[in-house]
Write a protein that holds these residues in place. Structure first.
Motif, mmCIF file in Angstrom:
data_model
loop_
_atom_site.group_PDB
_atom_site.id
_atom_site.type_symbol
_atom_site.label_atom_id
_atom_site.label_comp_id
_atom_site.label_asym_id
_atom_site.label_seq_id
_atom_site.Cartn_x
_atom_site.Cartn_y
_atom_site.Cartn_z
ATOM 1 N N VAL A 25 8.385 -41.910 -1.909
ATOM 2 C CA VAL A 25 8.843 -41.321 -0.648
ATOM 3 C C VAL A 25 7.688 -41.344 0.342
ATOM 4 O O VAL A 25 6.606 -40.842 0.043
ATOM 5 N N HIS A 26 7.901 -41.964 1.486
ATOM 6 C CA HIS A 26 6.910 -41.954 2.562
ATOM 7 C C HIS A 26 7.156 -40.696 3.397
ATOM 8 O O HIS A 26 8.300 -40.387 3.735
ATOM 9 N N ILE A 27 6.098 -40.001 3.748
ATOM 10 C CA ILE A 27 6.236 -38.799 4.559
ATOM 11 C C ILE A 27 5.344 -38.919 5.791
ATOM 12 O O ILE A 27 4.268 -39.516 5.728
ATOM 13 N N VAL A 28 5.792 -38.404 6.909
ATOM 14 C CA VAL A 28 5.078 -38.382 8.194
ATOM 15 C C VAL A 28 5.068 -39.751 8.855
ATOM 16 O O VAL A 28 5.465 -39.916 9.997
ATOM 17 N N SER A 29 4.581 -40.786 8.133
ATOM 18 C CA SER A 29 4.448 -42.118 8.705
ATOM 19 C C SER A 29 4.866 -43.164 7.682
ATOM 20 O O SER A 29 4.491 -43.081 6.512
ATOM 21 N N ARG A 30 5.626 -44.154 8.119
ATOM 22 C CA ARG A 30 6.028 -45.224 7.211
ATOM 23 C C ARG A 30 4.849 -46.153 6.936
ATOM 24 O O ARG A 30 4.000 -46.367 7.792
ATOM 25 N N ASP B 221 11.882 -47.935 1.427
ATOM 26 C CA ASP B 221 11.698 -46.722 0.650
ATOM 27 C C ASP B 221 12.187 -45.529 1.467
ATOM 28 O O ASP B 221 12.339 -45.608 2.690
ATOM 29 N N SER B 222 12.407 -44.430 0.783
ATOM 30 C CA SER B 222 12.821 -43.209 1.479
ATOM 31 C C SER B 222 11.700 -42.752 2.413
ATOM 32 O O SER B 222 10.523 -42.812 2.065
#
Length: 336
Positions: free
Chosen positions: A145-150, A156-157
């Motif tokens: 899971v990528h969070i804040v920035s891809r 991916d999520s």
């Protein structure tokens, strides 16, 4: 409901009943991978017996982040810590901070974290080696899971705000609130290393190109690496280069760099400033009128959703988790 039996657990985990019995009675001779399968099966079937201490934390989720010194990542880290404390005892959350300026080190850690993990939540710069290691981790069965920035263009999520919309919103407010004035607009961000900043600046630029006032010139994009001194120097140079600046959009961190320059130049009322993250400093600047608008990314919401996505992907929970962008909050002096 029918009582869950050892045979039910064995079928769900695709192991023998003897293996299930060894896990539930802490008899040993069970690999971490097998113990994790049994734990997940027990969760899915609603088996109410607690796992022995030996197998507590057998489901491991890692959160990789950078810059623990920044207000945003400090808030995000605290949010993950609170969530981790509330999770089932079979789940443990590892929080790891790495150097954002060392993409090779980031890639090495993704490939060799030193422990087996079921899921990886990552906020890091975009880099080809990082992308490659993430693809390998995903292929091995790790929920990413990528969070804040891809990172990259993988499917991916992703958990975060709509950063393009945030940039457009900044331009919308700036254009409409500066209707009676003419002059230059400038933007500041970390660099081109983060998709989050590229998207915000792109949104800002696109809105100005489509709906901007001809009296407003988008003159300059500065890169400050989210460092207070670098950002202050870049903004100070922009004010010397463009004497008619009437608006600044900080699409990254280091708001303190912008604030120090505005205060030093005595430009507390003549330049409209829009930035990100509600902190004690940005509250003070909003109250004083130095800052006009803050977009807050709600890191607590992002952390909760990221954990839920991983738990859903590995079969620990079976509820739907929203894939909509997290709503960012628009804060002014009137709604602090």
């Amino acid at each position: 409901m029918k009582k869950v039996t050892l045979l039910d657990l064995a079928r769900e985990a695709n192991v023998g009943t003897a293996t299930v019995e060894r896990v539930l009675n802490a008899r040993g001779n069970v690999s971490p991978e097998t113990a994790e399968r049994v734990a997940l099966a027990a969760r899915r079937l609603g088996y109410d017996r607690r796992l022995p201490d030996r197998y507590r934390g057998v489901v491991k989720i890692e959160v990789m982040m950078v810059r623990p010194d920044t207000p945003f990542f400090a808030r995000l880290n605290q949010a993950f810590a609170r969530i981790a404390a509330s999770l089932d005892s079979s789940v443990v959350v590892h929080r790891t901070f790495l150097d954002e300026l060392d993409p090779h080190g980031l890639a090495r850690h993704i490939a060799n974290p030193g422990f087996r993990r079921s899921g990886l939540i990552i906020a890091a710069p975009d880099h080809s080696e990082v992308r490659a290691r993430l693809r390998e981790a995903k292929a091995s069965g790790v929920a990413i899971v990528h969070i804040v920035s891809r990172i990259g263009a993988e499917h991916d999520s992703f958990v975060g705000i709509d950063n393009y919309a945030a940039g457009r919103s900044a331009a919308y407010y700036m254009t409409n609130m500066l209707k009676t004035r003419s002059g230059s607009l400038v933007a500041l961000c970390h660099s081109g290393a983060y998709d989050v900043h590229r998207e915000r600046v792109r949104g800002f630029s696109d809105y100005l190109a489509e709906h901007g006032d001809p009296a407003h010139l988008f003159a300059l994009v500065m890169f400050g690496l989210d460092d207070r001194l670098r950002s202050a120097e870049a903004f100070d140079g922009a004010l010397r280069q463009c004497r008619d600046v009437i608006g600044v959009y900080n699409a990254g961190g280091a708001n303190s760099g912008i604030g120090s320059v505005l205060e030093r130049h005595g430009r507390t009322k003549s330049i409209m400033w829009i930035g990100h993250e509600l902190t004690e400093n940005s509250r003070r600047w909003l109250k004083s009128g130095l800052m006009s608008i803050v977009f807050d990314q709600a890191p607590e919401t992002q952390a909760r959703r990221a954990i839920d996505l991983v738990l859903q992907r590995i079969g620990f929970i079976d509820v739907e988790v929203s894939n909509e962008p997290v709503r960012f909050l628009t804060v002014t002096s009137e709604n602090l």
